[in-house]
Design a protein around this motif. Structure first.
Motif, PDB file in Angstrom:
ATOM      1  N   THR A  13       0.723  -1.287   0.035  1.00 37.83           N
ATOM      2  CA  THR A  13       0.130   0.110  -0.075  1.00 37.83           C
ATOM      3  C   THR A  13       0.666   1.278   0.141  1.00 37.83           C
ATOM      4  O   THR A  13       0.731   2.250  -0.995  1.00 37.83           O
ATOM      5  CB  THR A  13      -0.887  -0.010   1.163  1.00 37.83           C
ATOM      6  N   ILE A  14       1.973   1.439   0.767  1.00 38.95           N
ATOM      7  CA  ILE A  14       2.902   2.752   0.906  1.00 38.95           C
ATOM      8  C   ILE A  14       3.389   2.571  -0.350  1.00 38.95           C
ATOM      9  O   ILE A  14       3.607   3.785  -0.803  1.00 38.95           O
ATOM     10  CB  ILE A  14       3.699   2.332   2.137  1.00 38.95           C
ATOM     11  N   LEU A  15       3.967   1.402  -0.899  1.00 42.88           N
ATOM     12  CA  LEU A  15       4.750   1.455  -2.291  1.00 42.88           C
ATOM     13  C   LEU A  15       3.829   2.068  -3.319  1.00 42.88           C
ATOM     14  O   LEU A  15       4.293   2.870  -4.177  1.00 42.88           O
ATOM     15  CB  LEU A  15       5.330   0.127  -2.590  1.00 42.88           C
ATOM     16  N   LEU A  16       2.459   1.857  -3.287  1.00 41.69           N
ATOM     17  CA  LEU A  16       1.575   2.286  -4.510  1.00 41.69           C
ATOM     18  C   LEU A  16       1.607   3.964  -4.132  1.00 41.69           C
ATOM     19  O   LEU A  16       1.667   4.579  -5.113  1.00 41.69           O
ATOM     20  CB  LEU A  16       0.288   1.411  -4.334  1.00 41.69           C
ATOM     21  N   PHE A  17       1.197   4.203  -2.893  1.00 39.46           N
ATOM     22  CA  PHE A  17       1.113   5.562  -2.860  1.00 39.46           C
ATOM     23  C   PHE A  17       2.405   6.487  -3.013  1.00 39.46           C
ATOM     24  O   PHE A  17       2.007   7.325  -3.729  1.00 39.46           O
ATOM     25  CB  PHE A  17       0.837   5.788  -1.180  1.00 39.46           C
ATOM     26  N   THR A  18       3.476   5.576  -2.780  1.00 39.05           N
ATOM     27  CA  THR A  18       4.812   6.398  -2.894  1.00 39.05           C
ATOM     28  C   THR A  18       5.161   6.698  -4.400  1.00 39.05           C
ATOM     29  O   THR A  18       5.429   7.747  -4.940  1.00 39.05           O
ATOM     30  CB  THR A  18       6.013   5.836  -2.304  1.00 39.05           C
ATOM     31  N   THR A  19       4.868   5.593  -5.239  1.00 36.45           N
ATOM     32  CA  THR A  19       4.913   5.342  -6.820  1.00 36.45           C
ATOM     33  C   THR A  19       4.115   6.543  -7.349  1.00 36.45           C
ATOM     34  O   THR A  19       4.550   7.201  -8.234  1.00 36.45           O
ATOM     35  CB  THR A  19       4.856   4.061  -7.051  1.00 36.45           C
ATOM     36  N   VAL A  20       2.810   6.442  -6.924  1.00 34.28           N
ATOM     37  CA  VAL A  20       2.032   7.322  -7.547  1.00 34.28           C
ATOM     38  C   VAL A  20       2.339   8.815  -7.385  1.00 34.28           C
ATOM     39  O   VAL A  20       2.432   9.642  -8.274  1.00 34.28           O
ATOM     40  CB  VAL A  20       0.580   7.094  -7.233  1.00 34.28           C
ATOM     41  N   GLY A  21       2.626   9.092  -5.984  1.00 37.45           N
ATOM     42  CA  GLY A  21       3.043  10.406  -5.960  1.00 37.45           C
ATOM     43  C   GLY A  21       4.341  10.980  -6.564  1.00 37.45           C
ATOM     44  O   GLY A  21       4.450  11.992  -7.037  1.00 37.45           O
ATOM     45  N   HIS A  22       5.383   9.928  -6.507  1.00 41.72           N
ATOM     46  CA  HIS A  22       6.478  10.479  -7.480  1.00 41.72           C
ATOM     47  C   HIS A  22       6.094  10.485  -8.778  1.00 41.72           C
ATOM     48  O   HIS A  22       6.556  11.458  -9.576  1.00 41.72           O
ATOM     49  CB  HIS A  22       7.608   9.554  -7.105  1.00 41.72           C
ATOM     50  N   TRP A  23       5.504   9.602  -9.265  1.00 44.56           N
ATOM     51  CA  TRP A  23       5.110   9.679 -10.835  1.00 44.56           C
ATOM     52  C   TRP A  23       4.186  10.900 -11.316  1.00 44.56           C
ATOM     53  O   TRP A  23       4.343  11.704 -12.389  1.00 44.56           O
ATOM     54  CB  TRP A  23       4.568   8.427 -11.327  1.00 44.56           C
ATOM     55  N   ASN A  24       3.238  11.190 -10.520  1.00 45.25           N
ATOM     56  CA  ASN A  24       2.179  12.414 -10.864  1.00 45.25           C
ATOM     57  C   ASN A  24       2.866  13.736 -10.312  1.00 45.25           C
ATOM     58  O   ASN A  24       2.231  14.679 -10.657  1.00 45.25           O
ATOM     59  CB  ASN A  24       1.033  12.188 -10.002  1.00 45.25           C
ATOM     60  N   SER A  25       4.037  13.683  -9.555  1.00 41.97           N
ATOM     61  CA  SER A  25       4.547  15.243  -9.113  1.00 41.97           C
ATOM     62  C   SER A  25       4.959  16.015 -10.143  1.00 41.97           C
ATOM     63  O   SER A  25       5.691  15.413 -11.143  1.00 41.97           O
ATOM     64  CB  SER A  25       5.509  14.844  -8.034  1.00 41.97           C
ATOM     65  N   TRP A  26       4.437  17.180 -10.310  1.00 47.24           N
ATOM     66  CA  TRP A  26       5.106  18.147 -11.377  1.00 47.24           C
ATOM     67  C   TRP A  26       5.412  19.259 -11.175  1.00 47.24           C
ATOM     68  O   TRP A  26       6.358  19.999 -11.507  1.00 47.24           O
ATOM     69  CB  TRP A  26       3.821  18.299 -12.444  1.00 47.24           C
TER      70      TRP A  26
END
Length: 297
Positions: A199-212
């Protein structure tokens, strides 16, 4: 077995219909955009594409796959996710484990808990953060994108509560056999914490990928932008996409047969594709990880 009453059957039917409509409202725009990305120039530019491509073509995706600026930004985002997620997960686990101990086991625990709790509600602000990043010498580098948010306290709290839910008897048995804290962590706690870790890995991955925004803030060269910063630039200034000063003669000729709208939509879908591929593999841990990691039994 208890038979459903008429009122319950009506409720289930209405509820199913309502959720189906909500799902359709969410999916229909995405289907339309996907159809536009696969449509030829004349139909996409005229705005006559519905939920099915017209003049089906892969030209937009082929053009983007050969364009160096897009692929460079894509690879920067991949590097950011791999580096940032690794650092986030490592710091989250190494911070949550000692804080999950009792006060008699870790006497300074209360001090650290208050230290982290303050950061959840108070921050220095955008300008002080920018100054700190640049004065530490990591400005205009990949480290500026991953180090300022290297430890998410909310994720740490979730991991901490999950660790507390693991029976202490397992740890005590391992310690009687001579296991150190690191062995207990890596051989007992982490294998039992896969739902929370996923769950944390999913949140972290999405957060880094979507950060602009941090790409605009800390990076001076557009060539170093991650994918989402690159896409945000094109959305805010669509003329850059067709700026012939940055295109070869062959690209200019190909661009004349591709709708700018199709190109923008194709880039958005390519940007979302990696997360769409990762999410199904982590979804089965998602709900369990949130529920078990958010409540202390």
């Amino acid at each position: 077995m208890i038979k459903d009453s008429l009122s319950r059957k009506i409720f289930i039917a209405i509820n199913t219909l309502f959720l189906t409509l909500v799902t359709a409202l969410c999916i229909t725009p995405l289907i339309h955009l996907l159809a536009v990305s696969f449509s030829s120039n004349q139909y996409a530019a005229a705005g006559v594409v519905g939920l099915w491509p017209r003049g089906f073509t892969f030209e937009a995706y082929s053009f983007l796959s050969e364009r160096s600026s897009f692929m460079t930004a894509f690879m920067v985002s991949v590097q950011r996710v791999l580096l940032g997620a690794s650092i986030n997960m490592t710091l989250t686990v190494l911070t949550a484990y000692p804080l999950s101990r009792e006060n008699k086991q870790f006497r300074a625990r209360t001090v650290y808990v208050w230290f982290f709790a303050i950061t959840m509600f108070f921050g220095g602000g955008l300008v002080p953060t920018y100054l700190v990043v640049n004065m530490t010498g990591i400005g205009n580098t990949m480290w500026a994108l991953v180090l300022p948010g290297a430890l998410n306290v909310w994720h740490m709290v979730m991991m901490l509560n999950f660790f507390r839910g693991i029976p202490r008897s397992l740890e005590e048995a391992a310690q009687l056999d001579g296991a150190s804290h690191l062995r207990v962590l890596f051989w007992i706690y982490l294998p039992l914490s896969l739902p929370s870790l996923a769950t944390i890995l999913l949140f972290t991955t999405v957060g880094h990928w979507n950060s602009w925004f941090d790409g605009f803030l800390y990076l001076n060269s557009p060539r170093k932008y991650p994918l989402q910063s690159y896409l945000a630039t094109l959305i805010m200034n669509p003329a850059l996409l067709s700026n012939t000063a940055f295109l070869t003669p062959e690209e200019i000729e190909r661009l004349s047969s591709i709708s700018a709208k199709s190109l923008r939509v194709a880039q958005i879908f390519l940007g979302a594709l990696p997360i769409m591929c990762v999410y199904p593999f982590l979804q089965r841990y998602f709900i369990k990880g949130i529920v078990l990691g958010s409540v202390k039994e």
